[in-house]
Each structure stands twice: as structure tokens, then as C-alpha cells.
Design a protein around this motif. Structure first.
Motif, PDB file in Angstrom:
ATOM      1  N   GLU A 232       0.618  -1.354  -0.001  1.00 20.47           N
ATOM      2  CA  GLU A 232      -0.083   0.028   0.008  1.00 20.47           C
ATOM      3  C   GLU A 232       1.039   1.323  -0.110  1.00 20.47           C
ATOM      4  N   ASN A 233       1.965   1.130   1.016  1.00 20.16           N
ATOM      5  CA  ASN A 233       2.805   2.419   0.844  1.00 20.16           C
ATOM      6  C   ASN A 233       3.615   2.703  -0.516  1.00 20.16           C
ATOM      7  N   ALA A 259       7.480  -1.849  -4.623  1.00 15.42           N
ATOM      8  CA  ALA A 259       7.800  -2.045  -6.263  1.00 15.42           C
ATOM      9  C   ALA A 259       6.343  -2.625  -6.558  1.00 15.42           C
ATOM     10  N   LEU A 260       5.686  -3.498  -5.965  1.00  8.34           N
ATOM     11  CA  LEU A 260       4.512  -4.148  -6.163  1.00  8.34           C
ATOM     12  C   LEU A 260       3.160  -3.403  -6.048  1.00  8.34           C
ATOM     13  N   GLY A 261       3.335  -2.495  -5.114  1.00  6.71           N
ATOM     14  CA  GLY A 261       2.195  -1.197  -4.973  1.00  6.71           C
ATOM     15  C   GLY A 261       2.267  -0.469  -6.075  1.00  6.71           C
ATOM     16  N   GLY A 262       3.502  -0.046  -6.687  1.00  2.00           N
ATOM     17  CA  GLY A 262       3.727   0.760  -7.586  1.00  2.00           C
ATOM     18  C   GLY A 262       3.342   0.146  -9.010  1.00  2.00           C
ATOM     19  N   TYR A 263       3.483  -1.077  -9.117  1.00  3.29           N
ATOM     20  CA  TYR A 263       2.907  -1.910 -10.062  1.00  3.29           C
ATOM     21  C   TYR A 263       1.592  -1.578 -10.336  1.00  3.29           C
ATOM     22  N   PHE A 264       0.554  -2.018  -9.191  1.00  2.00           N
ATOM     23  CA  PHE A 264      -0.557  -1.783  -8.983  1.00  2.00           C
ATOM     24  C   PHE A 264      -1.110  -0.380  -9.394  1.00  2.00           C
TER      25      PHE A 264
END
Length: 334
Positions: A232-233, A259-264
Motif C-alpha cells: 500500500e505504501n 515496487a508491487l504497490g507501484g505496479y498496481f
């Protein structure tokens, strides 16, 4: 009506000895698998243990003996898969050699690390394993005076107290920047979490920024969020960063969760990866490889770090630093 629960009396070593028809010292030798005793005696003792439901007091045994079988871990987090992976690697080796791992969690708080290290050392462990080289003066003092093995994990940028196993975070940051520069990215941003608390992330950031500057492409902007890293962050951080600096062509994240949050965020906003924005992480988590576009990242040897650290402890290895390196995963997001 409230019924008060009453604990049953604890079965003692003396009761096991009496049931087995042997002395307490013999029971102790059998349970520790140390010293001389016959197979017949062992069978009698273990039958008594099973019948009575006896649970050995490992702490008392540790304090009464010259060789502790406890190995204490003082780690920053359990929500970050990095540290459970280290524990998983170490536990396999420790259990094979008759050691017991115990752990406490600091939440990246150096004062809490000092208090927990002191609490762990009160049990006289064979070794204490901690993350990184940065500790308070108080922590350093009690570690040096402890008389047990000290293992510092997941960072080699500094001076080890005794044993150290891991890799250079500075080098990981540099390698990440070099990769992005080779790919032609020049407007590069950063999204991360608290760099003062997570000193290893701070070192990666330092190495990353230094390399960008040397490549005539200084960091364009950064968004650093308070608290721990999370998906989330990462999403929120990239949103804020792009609102402020929309012309970035690549973003480096403090780890794969972020990075996964950025991808989302990019998926939600219709931002094409990597043609409109490249994303690069750190850690090489399994979920990154399972993404529709495998994450470009640095894979760290977390399980191997735990295994090697445990092996050094159980073999009573001389003080040394073991560099396990890291692997750059090109992926498909950068």
C-alpha cells in the motif's frame, strides 16, 4: 458459574528418574544425548518421559551447563518475508545440530533492539544473530561483553563484531542504478520507506544516488514514506511522486513490496510498463517473478544467509565475513 482453572503440577526431572529407576544425572544425559548410557537405560528413561508427559526445561539446562544450545535472533520484522526466510534457512541447520532458535522483533527500533538483545543475552545463548552493523553504543557494549558468538546478517558495509554473513547493500544500490542507466533511463525517481530506521535500505539508496550522479543523471525526485514498507505504501508513494514529477521514466523502489504497490498503481492508471514508466525493486521475492510482467529487481540470498550463519555457529568457526553476493534479475518491468 465461573470455574477457576487450576494448573496441574509440573512433572519434574526427579519424578522421571524415579519412574525410570535411575539417577537424575542419568536422565539429564539421556535427554541431552550427551555422555555415557546404555540403550536399555535410554529406553527406560524415554518410556518414563512419555508416560509422565515430561517436558525438559531447556533454559534450566542451559544455565546449568557450560554449553548453551540456544541461538537468539533479534530481527527487525516478521511482516517482511526477508527475515522469515533467514530464520527458515538457519533453523534447518540449527535443529540438525541440536540447537534451538528463539527470536524477538525490534520493528526497526534501535533502542528496542538494545533492550531485546539484553533480554536474550540473559538466557546465555550460544550465539546472537542480528540484522546489519548499525547498533546503539549500549547494544555494542553488551554484545562485546556477552562471551557468546555474534553474527551480523544481510549487510557487509561496515566492521563486523565477530561473524558476518550477507552482501553489500551499497553495491546492490549501485548495481540497480547501473542497470537503469544502461537501459537509457535518465529521469529516475525513488519511492521508499523510513531510511533512518532501515539502515540497509538507506545504504542502497546512497549507492543508487551516487551512481546516478556519477552517470550525469542525478535523482530527479523522491518520495519517502514514514513507517514500514508495504504494498500500500508503494502504491501511495508512486502516486504522490508522479503527481509531483510526472515526467519520470523510471522509479527505483526500496524493496519488492513497495515496487508491487507501484505496479498496481500503474495498472489502475493505465500507465504502460516499461514503455511509459520502468519499475525496479529489491529482494527478488517469489511474487515478483509471478507478476504478469516479472519484476526487474535484485535477488538476495536470504535462506542461504541463514544457513551459512548457522553453520558458522555450530562449527564454532573463527571470526570472518562471508560475502554471498546478490543476483540482478532483468525481469520485464525495466
Amino acid at each position: 458459574m465461573t470455574v477457576e482453572f487450576k494448573h496441574q503440577p509440573t512433572v519434574t526431572l526427579a519424578e522421571v528418574a524415579d519412574a525410570a529407576g535411575v539417577g537424575e544425572s542419568t536422565v539429564s544425559r539421556v535427554l541431552r544425548n550427551y555422555g555415557s548410557f546404555s540403550e536399555k537405560t535410554r529406553d527406560r528413561v524415554m518410556a518414563a518421559v512419555d508416560r509422565l508427559g515430561y517436558v525438559p526445561n531447556r533454559i534450566a539446562g542451559t544455565l546449568a551447563s557450560t554449553g548453551s544450545r540456544l541461538v537468539a535472533f533479534v530481527i527487525p520484522s516478521l511482516s517482511n518475508i526477508v527475515f522469515p526466510d533467514v530464520l527458515r534457512g538457519a533453523s534447518a541447520i540449527l535443529e540438525e545440530s541440536g540447537y534451538q532458535a528463539v527470536f524477538s522483533v525490534t520493528d526497526y527500533d534501535s533502542q528496542r533492539e538494545e533492550a531485546l538483545a539484553a533480554a536474550m543475552l540473559a538466557w546465555r545463548p550460544a550465539a546472537v544473530m542480528l540484522a546489519g552493523y548499525e547498533h546503539t553504543d549500549g547494544t555494542l557494549k553488551i554484545l562485546r561483553a556477552s562471551g557468546c558468538r555474534i553474527v551480523e546478517l544481510l549487510d557487509l558495509d561496515g566492521a563486523a563484531l565477530d561473524l558476518a554473513v550477507g552482501f553489500s547493500n551499497l553495491a546492490a544500490g549501485r548495481a540497480s542504478a547501473e542497470f537503469l542507466l544502461r537501459r537509457g533511463y535518465r529521469r529516475i525517481g525513488y519511492v521508499g520507506h523510513d531510511l533512518n530506521r532501515d539502515t540497509r535500505a538507506g545504504k542502497r539508496f546512497s549507492g543508487f544516488c551516487g551512481t546516478l550522479g556519477a552517470g550525469d543523471a542525478p535523482l530527479a525526485d523522491r518520495e519517502i514514506l514514514a513507517g514500514a514498507s508495504s504494498v500500500e505504501n508503494g502504491r501511495l508513494g508512486l502516486e504522490r511522486l508522479l503527481d509531483r514529477t510526472p515526467d519520470l521514466d523510471a522509479v527505483y523502489f526500496s524493496n519488492d513490496d513497495m515496487a508491487l504497490g507501484g505496479y498496481f498503481h500503474c495498472l489502475a492508471r493505465g500507465i504502460s510498463i516499461p514503455s511509459q514508466l520502468a519499475i525496479f525493486g529489491y529482494n527478488g521475492l517469489d511474487i515478483g517473478r509471478a507478476m504478469p510482467q516479472p519484476l526487474s529487481t535484485i535477488r538476495t540470498p536470504r535462506v542461504a544467509t541463514g544457513k551459512v550463519a548457522a553453520q558458522l555457529v555450530v562449527t564454532n568457526a573463527p571470526p570472518q565475513v562471508v560475502d554471498l553476493g546478490f543476483e540482478l534479475i532483468e525481469g520485464a518491468t525495466a
